[in-house]
Scaffold this active site. Structure first.
Site, mmCIF file in Angstrom:
data_model
loop_
_atom_site.group_PDB
_atom_site.id
_atom_site.type_symbol
_atom_site.label_atom_id
_atom_site.label_comp_id
_atom_site.label_asym_id
_atom_site.label_seq_id
_atom_site.Cartn_x
_atom_site.Cartn_y
_atom_site.Cartn_z
ATOM 1 N N CYS A 30 0.765 -1.219 0.037
ATOM 2 C CA CYS A 30 -0.013 -0.115 -0.048
ATOM 3 C C CYS A 30 0.920 1.343 -0.093
ATOM 4 O O CYS A 30 0.377 2.273 -0.138
ATOM 5 C CB CYS A 30 -1.073 -0.147 1.205
ATOM 6 S SG CYS A 30 -2.147 -1.443 1.280
ATOM 7 N N HIS A 86 -3.326 6.877 3.435
ATOM 8 C CA HIS A 86 -3.751 5.595 2.813
ATOM 9 C C HIS A 86 -5.215 5.261 3.270
ATOM 10 O O HIS A 86 -5.394 5.372 4.589
ATOM 11 C CB HIS A 86 -2.893 4.592 3.039
ATOM 12 C CG HIS A 86 -3.270 3.098 2.622
ATOM 13 N ND1 HIS A 86 -3.821 2.868 1.399
ATOM 14 C CD2 HIS A 86 -3.257 2.040 3.407
ATOM 15 C CE1 HIS A 86 -4.238 1.705 1.427
ATOM 16 N NE2 HIS A 86 -3.956 1.007 2.558
ATOM 17 N N ASN A 127 -10.235 0.259 0.286
ATOM 18 C CA ASN A 127 -8.866 0.305 0.165
ATOM 19 C C ASN A 127 -8.342 -0.340 -1.318
ATOM 20 O O ASN A 127 -8.446 -1.344 -1.503
ATOM 21 C CB ASN A 127 -8.334 -0.735 1.298
ATOM 22 C CG ASN A 127 -6.901 -0.823 1.497
ATOM 23 O OD1 ASN A 127 -6.126 -0.475 0.600
ATOM 24 N ND2 ASN A 127 -6.391 -1.493 2.521
#
EC number: 2.3.1.180
Length: 320
Positions: free
Chosen positions: A110, A245, A275
């Site tokens: 990520c 994030h 996500n």
């Protein structure tokens, strides 16, 4: 101070899957998912290829930056898995836009887009490139276990891109790894074509310890924010916009409260996209850039965490 963000772009699959859609085949509900994650819906690939999204977001970023393919000196793609092991997704992007620049994929989970920004900084600082195209592209729907309600509800697919050009804008950065290969793990194909392979094959799906991820994420984000600000001789209060994030709204809120960050400065879009791993912060950037949120001189702080366990933060002054 080697680069500034000259343009952004993004692309998402057409299919949108709501929490109610997931409740049709999982023991879950919209309320259960939303209260624990802040997610309402996510985009999911159907008949598109991930490369289709990556190429489209790249073209949109180049158009926004008014940059031609000939000007691009490096193509970086942050992804955990492209459509093929080789050629890389970055090479597919290069072919589609007509670029002969060096191109390669980078996997830092990520945090991949932030790692790409630092690789771009190295190329630009040493004079090896004046313009770098960064693309984040993830097909998380192909990596999760759709029978695991604790993890599959979190993720979505998409692509985001940014064009970095030589100039002033990057203020500071920090990249870090806390070695841990179990908390977040996505196995690969274990020698499937080899007659000599004796290793048992793990289930090809993401394994994640949610509780451990939560604890790591809140502390890692806070540490990265404090350290990247220190390196830039700034305080967290002097940051104009935080682009975290988009993993889980509760993680972002816990980190915000712990480190006393003004809520109005924290940008979110997790409710609509979930996500998207390395793609999340780039799509977030493009969305708010196109809304006209940022003004010249604003300080943007990107912060992320992911498998590895990786973490990082980058501060960029908006000069577009």
């Amino acid at each position: 101070m080697s680069f500034y963000i000259a343009g952004t772009g993004s692309a998402l699959p057409e299919k949108v899957v709501s929490n109610d859609d997931l409740a049709q085949f999982l023991d879950t509900s919209d309320e259960w998912i939303y209260t624990r994650t802040g997610i309402k819906r996510r985009h999911v690939l159907t008949d598109e290829r991930l490369a289709d999204l990556a190429i489209l977001s790249a073209k949109r970023a180049l158009e926004d930056a008014q940059v031609s393919a000939d000007e691009v000196g490096l193509i970086l793609c942050a992804t955990m898995r492209g459509d093929t092991f080789t050629p890389s997704l970055a090479c597919a992007i290069g072919e589609a836009i007509g670029s002969h620049a060096p191109a390669f994929d980078l996997n830092a989970a990520c945090v991949g887009a932030l790692y790409c920004m630092e690789v771009a900084d190295a190329f630009i600082s040493t004079g090896r490139a004046d313009t770098v195209l960064i693309v984040g592209a993830e097909a998380m729907s192909k990596l999760v276990d759709w029978e695991d309600r604790a993890s599959c509800v979190l993720f979505g697919d998409g692509s985001g891109a940014m064009v970095l050009k030589k100039g002033t804008g990057r203020l500071s950065a920090i990249l870090s790894t806390d070695p841990d290969t179990h908390t977040i793990r996505m196995p690969n194909i274990e020698g499937i074509n080899s007659p000599y392979n004796k290793n048992p094959q793990e289930k090809l799906a993401m394994h994640m310890d949610g509780g451990e991820v939560y604890k790591f994420a809140v502390n890692a984000m806070g540490h990265c924010i404090e350290e990247v600000c220190r390196r830039a001789n700034l305080t967290p209060a002097e940051i104009d916009w935080y682009l975290p994030h988009q993993a889980n709204a509760r993680i972002i809120e816990a980190s915000r409260k712990k480190f006393k960050i003004d809520k109005s400065k924290v940008l979110l879009n997790i409710s609509e996209y979930g996500n998207m791993s390395a793609t999340s912060v780039v799509v977030l950037l493009d969305e708010y850039a196109r809304k006209g949120t940022f003004k010249k001189g604003d300080r943007l702080l990107f912060v992320a965490f992911g498998g590895g366990l990786t973490s990082g933060a980058v501060i960029v002054e908006w000069n577009k």
